[in-house]
Design an enzyme around this catalytic site. Structure first.
Site, PDB file in Angstrom:
ATOM      1  NE  ARG A  83       3.079  -5.924  -2.535  1.00  0.00           N
ATOM      2  CZ  ARG A  83       3.069  -4.817  -3.279  1.00  0.00           C
ATOM      3  NH1 ARG A  83       2.793  -4.889  -4.566  1.00  0.00           N
ATOM      4  NH2 ARG A  83       3.326  -3.645  -2.754  1.00  0.00           N
ATOM      5  NE  ARG A 153       1.433  -5.353  -9.594  1.00  0.00           N
ATOM      6  CZ  ARG A 153       1.805  -4.260  -8.925  1.00  0.00           C
ATOM      7  NH1 ARG A 153       1.440  -4.086  -7.665  1.00  0.00           N
ATOM      8  NH2 ARG A 153       2.530  -3.327  -9.500  1.00  0.00           N
ATOM      9  CE  LYS A 216       0.862  -0.603  -9.308  1.00  0.00           C
ATOM     10  NZ  LYS A 216       0.834   0.039  -7.970  1.00  0.00           N
ATOM     11  CE  LYS A 218      -2.937  -2.770  -7.503  1.00  0.00           C
ATOM     12  NZ  LYS A 218      -2.878  -1.716  -6.478  1.00  0.00           N
ATOM     13  CB  CYS A 436      -0.325   2.886   2.913  1.00  0.00           C
ATOM     14  SG  CYS A 436       0.525   4.453   3.122  1.00  0.00           S
ATOM     15  CB  CYS A 442       6.810   3.511   1.254  1.00  0.00           C
ATOM     16  SG  CYS A 442       6.177   3.954  -0.374  1.00  0.00           S
ATOM     17  CB  CYS A 481       2.383   9.437  -1.421  1.00  0.00           C
ATOM     18  SG  CYS A 481       2.241   7.944  -2.422  1.00  0.00           S
ATOM     19  CB  CYS A 485      -0.922   1.701  -0.747  1.00  0.00           C
ATOM     20  SG  CYS A 485       0.211   2.092  -2.096  1.00  0.00           S
TER      21      CYS A 485
END
Ligand code: SRM
Ligand code: SF4
Length: 572
Positions: A83, A153, A216, A218, A436, A442, A481, A485
């Site tokens: 990414r 990120r 994480k 953001k 997503c 994934c 899930c 995302c």
């Protein structure tokens, strides 16, 4: 349990294993270099499996062929997904051609995937190609530092070249914030770019700390009225405040996040809180102060409760805000008026106030590859060969050909049409749908998303047509899930994978992205979902107020209750 008792309990609980591995990693180096040379496995071992994430990569394998390989006693076909770091999603045509060539020649799938955070991913890079990939990207001026792992990120910025000057200013801030919050370790340069190992050099992480963040993190820069970046999915947001078209400061919003874990009521999607207004010159100090507070106060024992949103709910918004003021040496001013009224991209041509033209191309679910009847990846490469401006990847998985002079419009449009990148027949519903990645790459996917959504949208389009609502849009999002995302937890209709071909159905987000939806039906099939949508759309057609959006309607008529404060209302 009181907030203090809860904090004490968290502080005395054993640290999660990720804390050990970050601490022992020697500033994110681990033994990645040695692992790269190990030909016995295509994967990374032990801690390195996690550490490569801080360098922007995830180890994956193709789940469609996993069982077959197991039968043949082969290890899974390990590969990495990369990414890139692209603050504000801006990429030049030259860089585009470089990534296109790499995807075609060196990845298992040959695709470029535009993500919901304004960047691209390569899927399926085999171990022998990883170092070459980083060197090739570096030559083009691209890196993948900190696009994953417990760090800040890729920083988002509204893709709005329309208000040209304001957008440029906001974009410059997105870049500055990204640089300011980056890890400072030399590990990336040493491992992937054969950077010199300077004897006696002592790495330091003044902002992130040697153990990096608890989880994480953001960040966005948003330009109202557009909320294309979905501020409520992010830990830290700078909402641009302009006077006469010039940026004067930011409203700061903290503590958004969308993920939850089924069955764990301590996890929930949460909107960000408004902290207040700051002048421009305080932006980097405030960014560092929010990150620093979360670094020191975030939960390092339970990763499920480690994000900023949970820290805020545990210590209290006012306490967190005061600490940020103390660390940044500021006092937040009252929030300046702002309104979010839209989230989608303006598909097609638009003109900026600087007289330049911009073509937003709809890329379904961000999947750029050559389909038999629609070679869109080749089409993008052809545009890149002649385009003099730049490209902007959007947070809705689309891409803008930006800064086109009038004289070039017809040439660019001819290519876009030839390769299926422009199509007036795309419905408003499809333009506002998003999925997503999910299967096959994934590892956390429970149900299909990106491969499922196009045909599902067609069925919902038929329902809208049946009730003469085909020109209406509904924000429809699917995730494989509950990690969220594709931001289904800010959709008017959100499908969240529960098991193979089964989803939970959430309703009641709004067009502006300022409301979390609520569960309506659990663990149902796509056919059952379509039946539910049919019944609800029939009512919407008959009973709606003028211009009333689907999400607002289902709340007004009591189909689902409104989620006002998600911690309180989401599971109520
Ligand atoms: Fe995500 C994990 C893909 C945006 C919440 N996400 C993953 C992984 C890496 C699976 C894994 O951990 O092994 C997925 C890789 C799939 C693949 O094969 O590519 C994945 N996430 C994506 C992308 C590519 C989806 C897409 O179709 O575009 C997006 C990449 C963004 C980027 O460029 O950085 C992506 N992920 C998001 C968003 C939306 C956003 O940020 O706007 C969210 C919800 C917002 C939030 O963070 O609350 C999101 N992803 C997660 C989570 C849950 C985090 C949590 O708070 O618990 C995970 C799992 C985790 O971190 O443990 C996750
Ligand atoms: Fe994977 Fe779940 Fe994210 Fe979809 S929502 S990409 S299935 S982690």
């Amino acid at each position: 349990m009181s907030k203090k008792e809860q904090t004490n309990k968290e502080q005395s609980a054993p640290l999660s294993d990720n804390e050990r591995l970050k601490k022992e990693s020697h500033f994110l180096r681990g033994t990645i270099e040695q692992d790269l040379l190990n030909p016995v496995t295509g994967g990374f071992s032990a801690d390195n499996f996690q550490l490569i994430r801080f360098h922007g990569m995830y180890q994956q394998d193709d789940r469609d062929i996993r069982a077959e390989r197991q039968k043949q006693k082969l290890e899974p076909l390990h590969n990495v997904m990369l990414r890139a770091r692209m603050p504000g999603g801006v990429i030049t045509p030259k860089q585009w051609l470089g990534i296109d060539t790499f995807a075609t020649e060196h990845t298992l799938y040959g695709s470029i995937r535009l993500t919901t955070r304004q960047t691209f991913q390569f899927h399926g890079v085999l171990k022998p190609n990883i170092k070459e990939m980083h060197k090739a990207l570096n030559k083009m001026g691209i890196d993948s530092i900190a696009t994953a792992g417990d760090v800040n990120r890729n920083v988002l910025c509204t893709s709005n070249p329309f208000e040209s000057k304001l957008h440029q200013e906001a974009y410059e801030w997105a870049k500055k914030i990204s640089e300011h919050l980056l890890p400072k370790t030399r590990a990336y340069a040493e491992i992937w770019l054969d950077g010199e190992k300077i004897e006696g050099h002592q790495d330091e992480e003044p902002i992130l700390g040697p153990e990096y963040l608890p989880r994480k993190f953001k960040t966005t820069v948003a330009i109202p009225p557009q909320n294309d970046v979905d501020v409520h999915a992010n830990d830290l947001n700078f909402v641009a405040i302009a006077q006469e078209g010039t940026l004067v400061g930011f409203n700061v919003l903290v503590g958004g996040g969308l993920a939850m874990t089924y069955g764990d009521l301590s996890t929930y999607p949460r909107k960000a809180d408004e902290f207040g207004f700051i002048p421009l010159e305080k932006t980097l100090d405030v960014a560092a102060a929010v990150v620093g507070t979360q670094r020191d106060w975030g939960n390092r024992s339970n990763r499920k409760n480690a994000k900023t949103k949970y820290t805020l709910d545990r210590v209290g918004v006012d306490v967190f805000k005061k600490e940020v003021e103390k660390r940044a040496g500021i006092l937040f001013e009252p929030i300046r008026p702002y309104v979010f009224s839209m989230r989608g991209d303006r598909i097609g041509w638009s003109s900026g106030i600087d007289g330049k033209h911009h073509l937003t191309l709809f890329i379904e679910n961000g999947r750029l590859l050559d389909y038999p009847d629609k070679p869109i990846k080749t089409g993008m490469a052809h545009i890149a060969m002649i385009h003099q401006g730049d490209f902007r990847m959007t947070a809705n998985q689309n891409i803008i050909v930006a800064g086109v002079p009038f004289s070039e419009i017809s040439k660019i449009e001819a290519i876009a049409r030839k390769y299926g990148l422009m199509d007036e027949k795309i419905s408003p519903l499809r333009k506002n749908s998003m999925a997503c990645v999910s299967f096959p790459t994934c590892p956390l996917a429970m149900a299909e998303a990106e491969r499922f959504l196009p045909a599902f949208v067609t069925e919902v389009e038929e329902i809208l047509t049946k009730y003469a609502l085909e020109n209406e849009s509904i924000i429809l999002r699917v995730t494989g899930c509950p990690n969220g995302c594709a931001r289904a937890m800010l959709a008017e209709i959100g499908l969240v994978g529960k098991g193979v071909s089964r989803y939970n159905l959430y309703l009641g987000g709004n067009k502006e992205g300022t409301r979390v939806p609520k569960i309506f039906k659990e663990n149902i099939t796509d056919k059952e979902i379509l039946n539910e949508i049919d019944t609800l759309v029939a009512r919407w057609a008959k009973e709606r107020h003028p211009e009333e959006g689907f999400g607002d309607f289902v709340i007004r008529v009591g189909v689902v209750a409104e989620v006002k404060i998600s911690k309180r209302d989401f599971y109520a």
